[in-house]
Design a protein around this motif. Structure first.
Motif, PDB file in Angstrom:
ATOM      1  N   LEU A  13       0.826  -1.203   0.000  1.00 45.82           N
ATOM      2  CA  LEU A  13       0.000   0.000   0.000  1.00 45.82           C
ATOM      3  C   LEU A  13       0.861   1.254   0.000  1.00 45.82           C
ATOM      4  N   LEU A  14       1.902   1.226   0.808  1.00 44.36           N
ATOM      5  CA  LEU A  14       2.803   2.384   0.859  1.00 44.36           C
ATOM      6  C   LEU A  14       3.516   2.579  -0.476  1.00 44.36           C
ATOM      7  N   VAL A  15       3.966   1.470  -1.051  1.00 40.11           N
ATOM      8  CA  VAL A  15       4.679   1.567  -2.333  1.00 40.11           C
ATOM      9  C   VAL A  15       3.761   2.110  -3.422  1.00 40.11           C
ATOM     10  N   VAL A  16       2.550   1.550  -3.486  1.00 42.84           N
ATOM     11  CA  VAL A  16       1.636   1.939  -4.559  1.00 42.84           C
ATOM     12  C   VAL A  16       1.163   3.377  -4.385  1.00 42.84           C
ATOM     13  N   GLN A  17       0.941   3.774  -3.144  1.00 41.65           N
ATOM     14  CA  GLN A  17       0.553   5.171  -2.917  1.00 41.65           C
ATOM     15  C   GLN A  17       1.602   6.132  -3.464  1.00 41.65           C
ATOM     16  N   ASN A  18       2.859   5.742  -3.354  1.00 45.85           N
ATOM     17  CA  ASN A  18       3.943   6.598  -3.839  1.00 45.85           C
ATOM     18  C   ASN A  18       4.147   6.494  -5.358  1.00 45.85           C
ATOM     19  N   THR A  19       3.743   5.351  -5.921  1.00 45.80           N
ATOM     20  CA  THR A  19       4.032   5.130  -7.344  1.00 45.80           C
ATOM     21  C   THR A  19       2.814   5.328  -8.241  1.00 45.80           C
ATOM     22  N   LEU A  20       1.630   5.517  -7.658  1.00 47.99           N
ATOM     23  CA  LEU A  20       0.433   5.693  -8.489  1.00 47.99           C
ATOM     24  C   LEU A  20       0.574   6.825  -9.501  1.00 47.99           C
ATOM     25  N   PRO A  21       1.171   7.956  -9.114  1.00 49.59           N
ATOM     26  CA  PRO A  21       1.358   9.017 -10.127  1.00 49.59           C
ATOM     27  C   PRO A  21       2.159   8.549 -11.340  1.00 49.59           C
ATOM     28  N   LEU A  22       3.118   7.652 -11.099  1.00 49.58           N
ATOM     29  CA  LEU A  22       3.893   7.113 -12.228  1.00 49.58           C
ATOM     30  C   LEU A  22       3.001   6.284 -13.145  1.00 49.58           C
ATOM     31  N   TYR A  23       2.112   5.479 -12.548  1.00 50.14           N
ATOM     32  CA  TYR A  23       1.232   4.650 -13.357  1.00 50.14           C
ATOM     33  C   TYR A  23       0.280   5.514 -14.183  1.00 50.14           C
ATOM     34  N   LEU A  24      -0.161   6.609 -13.573  1.00 55.78           N
ATOM     35  CA  LEU A  24      -1.033   7.530 -14.309  1.00 55.78           C
ATOM     36  C   LEU A  24      -0.289   8.153 -15.488  1.00 55.78           C
ATOM     37  N   ARG A  25       0.966   8.504 -15.263  1.00 56.04           N
ATOM     38  CA  ARG A  25       1.773   9.065 -16.358  1.00 56.04           C
ATOM     39  C   ARG A  25       1.985   8.035 -17.468  1.00 56.04           C
ATOM     40  N   ILE A  26       2.249   6.802 -17.062  1.00 60.43           N
ATOM     41  CA  ILE A  26       2.438   5.738 -18.063  1.00 60.43           C
ATOM     42  C   ILE A  26       1.180   5.583 -18.908  1.00 60.43           C
ATOM     43  N   SER A  27       0.027   5.555 -18.236  1.00 59.55           N
ATOM     44  CA  SER A  27      -1.230   5.358 -18.964  1.00 59.55           C
ATOM     45  C   SER A  27      -1.535   6.521 -19.901  1.00 59.55           C
ATOM     46  N   ARG A  28      -1.179   7.724 -19.515  1.00 55.24           N
ATOM     47  CA  ARG A  28      -1.444   8.880 -20.367  1.00 55.24           C
ATOM     48  C   ARG A  28      -0.499   8.937 -21.558  1.00 55.24           C
ATOM     49  N   THR A  29       0.733   8.450 -21.347  1.00 56.27           N
ATOM     50  CA  THR A  29       1.740   8.537 -22.406  1.00 56.27           C
ATOM     51  C   THR A  29       1.704   7.327 -23.341  1.00 56.27           C
ATOM     52  N   TYR A  30       1.500   6.144 -22.767  1.00 53.98           N
ATOM     53  CA  TYR A  30       1.613   4.912 -23.545  1.00 53.98           C
ATOM     54  C   TYR A  30       0.276   4.176 -23.644  1.00 53.98           C
ATOM     55  N   TYR A  31      -0.837   4.917 -23.646  1.00 52.34           N
ATOM     56  CA  TYR A  31      -2.159   4.296 -23.693  1.00 52.34           C
ATOM     57  C   TYR A  31      -2.354   3.445 -24.943  1.00 52.34           C
ATOM     58  N   ALA A  32      -1.619   3.751 -26.009  1.00 51.24           N
ATOM     59  CA  ALA A  32      -1.775   2.986 -27.258  1.00 51.24           C
ATOM     60  C   ALA A  32      -0.903   1.735 -27.296  1.00 51.24           C
ATOM     61  N   ASN A  33      -0.007   1.573 -26.307  1.00 53.70           N
ATOM     62  CA  ASN A  33       0.869   0.405 -26.245  1.00 53.70           C
ATOM     63  C   ASN A  33       0.120  -0.727 -25.542  1.00 53.70           C
TER      64      ASN A  33
END
Length: 973
Positions: A687-707
């Motif tokens: 939970l602690l890790v994901v709370q800190n990394t969720l913004p990264l996942y959001l960035r990945i989804s916005r940038t590489y949504y077509a991958n």
């Protein structure tokens, strides 16, 4: 271009004598010509003897194709004319070319299948009578016999491949069964040796054709071993004659080999038939005859260097087929008071053991020792299924055979002394793959041996292992015997639950093997063995001192890293609580190995899986310290990648790191293990890790949504987060759902719907998040419906078949678990239903299944959820879509799927279904012009009759679709 004879001849010439581009165009046009109604006319002109052989062959092929696919185009009053023209063509081509004559014989066989028994009741009597040398004086007698046998040979094959109505198929099968005994008599006349002269090698072609004909009719299944007893003797004698009188000094010619293969295939077919079990006397008689006569061939081949490997394989295959099929009978003979019966079984067991023990290495030196694997399973399985007293008596009898088998398989499964990559000149990549599969079959057979021998087998393996190690000390090239014993120990691991004598010795021996002096395969198999016994090790944790050093040393060796990471995964999963004292060391090794970057992605992912399990047993502060060291570097790398320029290489690198994090998140869970601590005070490390990394996942989804691949991995990671954290993940849901909805709006993907399905099923009744879930469903449904509408306008809906499939699969699962989520006022149920009806027209079978499942579930739940108005409004369109599909817009194999919708409609909305079917099928030429009004009426009656029997309804629907497509020509009855 019209289908004139000149144009057709020109197209055939182009097909055979031009470059690929023109060939493809000619092929397309010729196929269209074959499918056209004009083909029934031009085919006879093209069969003129003055045409080229290529044109004649095209004509003969076209005629056969028309009979197979377009029989409905032939009026009943033209049947006799068609038959006479086919027979006339066969006589015209009696002297060749043989290729065309063969095709015409097949065509006549297809005609017979369509016309017996209703239109040509005496077909077989007339056929045998017509093709007699005296009736065709201008044709050589051998050729007349060849034509008769050729026609007869392909009739069973045509029956199997021709699509007929169920009722007609049953009628034809009954006729074929009735005449099979008479056909067999005709074949026997061709196989009988000349009185006083025996067989003649000059008649080899006639023998071959007769044997081939016998084989096809026997495989049809209408001949019992009693009825076929005489021809079985003839086939055995003929095979022996061909072998002992072969034309060449050592090897059989291709024609001789084909004859023996076909004869043995026919013998196998009779022995395989279920009704053979009723004729024990005949089984005993023919098995003894086969063993006696064919055994001499096997003995001769073993002495002459196995020059005829194919016939060896065929004979062993026949004997093993007999033994496997009649295992229960042979087992009963083992304790029979009749010495002859007892001797028969012991002879068969000895013969099959000899097959397992063939000289050389499989598959380079021999190819038959793989045949008995199934028999050794059947033998022990049938014995162990008996009552205890009888079982014990029979096990005592067969144990010597299984003891020998263990020793044989230890030798046969040894790697050759020279085993390197790339393969040497003797071992191709295909050979290596076949040997790998062979060793897997050997491993399975070791389990069967253990079922018979129990601890006695472990004693054999331990003795052989110690002997092999002694030999290795003398000469390291004997490593393969050590590896083979370890492989056998690993194979029987699943059979052993609690053992304290041999396995502790094994683990001690594994520790002391001098791996540095032996081939790397020994270390790899030792690691496999350790992993295989991980459950046993959990009950005997003291042996971890022996195996942990082996695993850690393997992790640092790239050649055995796959085996080492698998072993660690098994040990960590099954011995988690026992690893506390080894945890620091294991984590340090894993971290070091990961930092080297030498492992492949699969090994690194497995390693992270194990790291998660090991971390779960450690104190929270230690977990966070280790996560900072391992995961921290991943996060930094992900950030750096996201800050770099977008490219395919960056996407691959992100995918790699997300896969490793996903494996960690799947296994790192502390609450279940820290039972002594107040669970409510533990904050999950993930939970602690994901709370800190969720913004990264959001960035990945916005940038590489077509991958697509990267998004699949990201969704899999989030799925592991949710399923591991369970209720603890609710604080993350708003961000995760935002990610899913925003990404789906940019690029609808199946992976997003799969993750959404998991969330909706897990939290569907949780009042804390129900509003979020309603919003998620609303957005996914809205966007999917808009996507389908837009793509349908451009005729591109099929391109998103995987998304459609996942969408309706999600809706089906959610509605089954919590129908309130789907059937609520915020969702447009009419639009969902209509979209599913629209998507029923897609050609992909899996998409069709998903849409059908949704519609069936929707209709089933509609009344209790106040959605009957949807069915009332859209049902007519649904029935229309189903009928159009049955008419030819989807593969005919999918007709069975659509019957589920008709069945549920008939259960829930019978009156409506009756009205809809009558309205739709009242239209002329709907769904196709090939279906008559009477057939439509009959179909409606059959559908409305079935409210529970899915099989009967499926048969009616399948026949209806065949009628609509003109594949069969019969009324549904």
């Amino acid at each position: 271009m019209d289908y004139s004879v000149e144009n057709l001849e020109r197209a055939v010439t182009l097909f055979y004598k031009t470059e690929a581009g023109q060939q493809a165009e000619a092929h397309r046009w010729l196929t269209e010509a074959q499918n056209s109604p004009q083909a029934w006319s031009f085919v006879w002109e093209l069969l003129d003897l003055r045409r080229s052989s290529e044109v004649q062959f095209f004509a003969a092929t076209t005629l056969h194709t028309k009979l197979m696919k377009c029989w409905s185009e032939v009026p009943v009053d033209h049947y006799e004319l068609l038959k006479n023209r086919i027979l006339e063509s066969i006589v015209n081509y009696a002297m060749g070319p043989k290729l065309i004559l063969n095709r015409l014989c097949i065509t006549l066989s297809a005609y017979i299948i369509h016309t017996v028994p209703l239109h040509w009741p005496n077909a077989f009597e007339e056929l045998v009578s017509s093709f007699q040398p005296r009736h065709l004086p201008n044709v050589e007698p051998e050729r007349v016999i060849w034509m008769l046998l050729e026609i007869l040979s392909v009739i069973p094959e045509e029956f199997q491949s021709t699509t007929l109505a169920v009722s007609q198929k049953n009628r034809v099968r009954s006729v074929l069964y009735d005449v099979s005994k008479d056909i067999l008599k005709v074949i026997e006349m061709c196989l009988l040796p000349v009185t006083g002269g025996g067989y003649s090698i000059a008649n080899l072609t006639t023998y071959l054709n007769s044997t081939r004909c016998a084989s096809t009719w026997i495989q049809l299944g209408g001949i019992t071993i009693e009825q076929g007893s005489h021809i079985m003797n003839l086939l055995v004698d003929l095979t022996c004659y061909v072998y002992w009188n072969r034309q060449e000094a050592e090897c059989l010619s291709s024609e001789e080999l084909e004859l023996t293969e076909t004869a043995i295939e026919a013998l196998s077919s009779i022995m395989l038939q279920p009704q053979t079990l009723k004729f024990n006397t005949y089984v005993l008689k023919h098995t003894r005859n086969i063993l006696e006569k064919f055994g001499k061939i096997l003995q001769t081949e073993s002495l002459t260097g196995d020059s005829n490997k194919d016939i060896i394989a065929n004979i062993y295959g026949l004997i093993i087929t007999i033994a496997d099929t009649h295992a229960k009978l042979l087992i009963s003979y083992l304790k029979s008071a009749n010495p002859e019966e007892q001797q028969l079984t012991t002879d068969i067991l000895a013969c099959i053991l000899g097959c397992s023990n063939l000289r050389g290495i499989y598959p380079v030196d021999e190819s038959s020792s793989s045949l008995p694997f199934g028999f050794w399973y059947t033998l022990q399985d049938d014995i162990l299924s008996l009552d205890s007293a009888e079982c014990a008596e029979l096990l005592r009898i067969v144990k010597p055979y299984y003891r020998q088998l263990v020793c044989i398989l230890l030798r046969k499964s040894m790697y050759p002394n020279i085993w390197e990559d790339p393969p040497n000149v003797c071992w191709s990549l295909d050979d290596k793959e076949m040997f790998r599969c062979y060793r897997q079959d050997v491993a399975d057979t070791f389990m069967y041996c253990y079922n018979v021998l129990n601890l006695e087998m472990l004693d054999i393996l331990q003795s052989k292992l110690l002997e092999a190690l002694v030999e290795c000390h003398k000469f390291s090239m004997n490593w393969n015997a050590v590896e083979s014993c370890l492989h056998a120990f690993a194979a029987v691991s699943e059979c052993i639950e609690w053992e304290t004598l041999y396995l502790p010795k094994l683990m001690s021996t594994i520790k002391d093997i001098p791996y540095d002096d032996l081939h790397i395969k020994v270390l790899a198999t030792a690691l496999d063995t350790v992993g295989a016994y991980s459950e046993w090790i959990a009950d005997h944790p003291q042996v971890l001192d022996n195996v942990i050093p082996l695993i850690t040393s393997g992790l640092g060796n790239t050649e055995v890293a796959p085996n080492a990471t698998l072993a660690l995964k098994d040990i960590s999963r099954n011995c988690q609580n026992e690893l506390v004292s080894y945890a620091d060391h294991l984590l340090a090794v894993c971290q070091c190995v990961l930092q080297t970057g030498q492992l492949r992605l699969a090994e690194r992912t497995r390693l992270m899986h194990s790291v998660g399990i090991i971390l779960s047993i450690m104190p929270i502060n230690k977990i966070m310290e280790c996560l900072n060291a391992i995961v921290g570097s991943f996060i930094q790398e992900i950030e750096a990648l996201l800050n770099s320029q977008t490219s395919t290489g960056v996407g691959i690198s992100l995918t790699t790191r997300l896969k490793m994090l996903s494996a960690l998140f799947a296994t790192l869970h502390v609450k279940q293990k820290n039972v002594s601590t107040d669970a409510s005070t533990i904050k999950q490390p993930i939970l602690l890790v994901v709370q800190n990394t969720l913004p990264l996942y959001l960035r990945i989804s916005r940038t590489y949504y077509a991958n697509t691949e990267l998004m699949e991995v990201l969704c899999e990671l989030l799925k592991h987060v949710i399923t591991t954290l369970m209720n603890d993940s609710k604080t993350l849901l708003p961000s995760i759902l935002e990610l899913l909805v925003s990404t789906y709006s940019l690029a609808p993907q199946a992976s997003i719907l799969l993750l959404s399905k998991t969330i909706l099923v897990m939290f569907g009744i949780d009042e804390d998040v129900i509003c979020l879930l309603h919003q998620l469903l609303y957005e996914l449904i809205r966007q999917t419906l808009e996507m389908c509408a837009e793509l349908n306008c451009h005729n591109q809906l099929s391109e998103k078949g995987d998304v459609v499939e996942s969408f309706f699969s999600m809706l089906t699962h959610v509605s089954k678990r919590n129908s309130r989520l789907i059937f609520n006022s915020n969702l447009d149920c009419v639009a969902m239903f209509q979209c599913a009806v629209l998507c029923l027209g897609l050609p992909e079978v899996q998409t069709l299944k998903a849409c059908t499942a949704f519609l069936v579930n929707f209709i089933s739940l509609s009344r209790e959820n106040d959605q009957a108005h949807v069915i009332q409004k859209c049902g007519d369109g649904l029935v229309n879509r189903i009928l159009i599909n049955l008419g030819g817009t989807v593969p005919r194999s999918a007709a069975d799927i659509l019957s589920d919708i008709l069945l549920i409609l008939n259960k829930k909305y019978c009156d409506n279904l009756c009205r809809w079917l009558n309205i739709q099928l009242a239209q002329d030429g709907f769904p196709t012009p090939l279906i008559t009004s009477n057939q439509k009426e009959n179909f409606i009656k059959l559908v409305l009759r079935e409210k529970a029997n899915k099989r009967k309804l499926s048969e009616s629907v399948t026949e209806f679709t065949l009628l609509c497509r003109g594949i069969i020509k019969a009324d549904i009855s």
